[in-house]
Design a protein around this motif. Structure first.
Motif, PDB file in Angstrom:
ATOM      1  N   ALA A 128       0.831  -1.202   0.000  1.00 44.48           N
ATOM      2  CA  ALA A 128       0.000   0.000   0.000  1.00 44.48           C
ATOM      3  C   ALA A 128       0.869   1.258   0.000  1.00 44.48           C
ATOM      4  O   ALA A 128       0.582   2.217  -0.715  1.00 44.48           O
ATOM      5  N   ALA A 129       1.952   1.252   0.782  1.00 46.04           N
ATOM      6  CA  ALA A 129       2.853   2.403   0.822  1.00 46.04           C
ATOM      7  C   ALA A 129       3.566   2.572  -0.504  1.00 46.04           C
ATOM      8  O   ALA A 129       3.777   3.702  -0.977  1.00 46.04           O
ATOM      9  N   MET A 130       3.954   1.461  -1.130  1.00 49.46           N
ATOM     10  CA  MET A 130       4.612   1.538  -2.432  1.00 49.46           C
ATOM     11  C   MET A 130       3.658   2.063  -3.485  1.00 49.46           C
ATOM     12  O   MET A 130       4.043   2.822  -4.367  1.00 49.46           O
ATOM     13  N   ASN A 131       2.384   1.689  -3.397  1.00 43.53           N
ATOM     14  CA  ASN A 131       1.373   2.156  -4.334  1.00 43.53           C
ATOM     15  C   ASN A 131       1.166   3.669  -4.183  1.00 43.53           C
ATOM     16  O   ASN A 131       1.051   4.382  -5.170  1.00 43.53           O
TER      17      ASN A 131
END
Length: 85
Positions: free
Chosen positions: A4-7
């Motif tokens: 989610a953080a990478m997205n």
């Protein structure tokens, strides 16, 4: 790092590459201020009621006010700060 953080980071990078005024990690104070001023002038020119309000307040014609704002967009914050190499 979670997916989610990478997205979110990928979306932010896409947004920053698409819109110059959103800035990036290397944006300095001067560049940010120039983008803010140019966005403001562009918005005032684009909204006829705001342009008319400004023209009436300064007792200028719409054409003259639009011309002045467009000229200010060239260097809204003065000359750029010299970079140290």
């Amino acid at each position: 790092m979670s997916s989610a953080a990478m997205n979110v980071n990928a979306q932010l990078e896409h947004l920053q590459s698409k819109h110059v005024g959103t800035g990036h990690a290397d944006t300095n104070k001067f560049e940010w201020a120039v983008n803010q001023h140019r966005d403001t002038y562009a918005s005032l020119i684009g909204h006829n009621t705001m342009l008319a309000y400004s023209a009436v307040a300064e007792n200028e014609s719409l054409g003259r006010k639009k011309f002045e704002m467009m000229e200010k967009m060239l260097q809204p914050c003065g000359l750029p700060v010299p970079k140290d190499d």
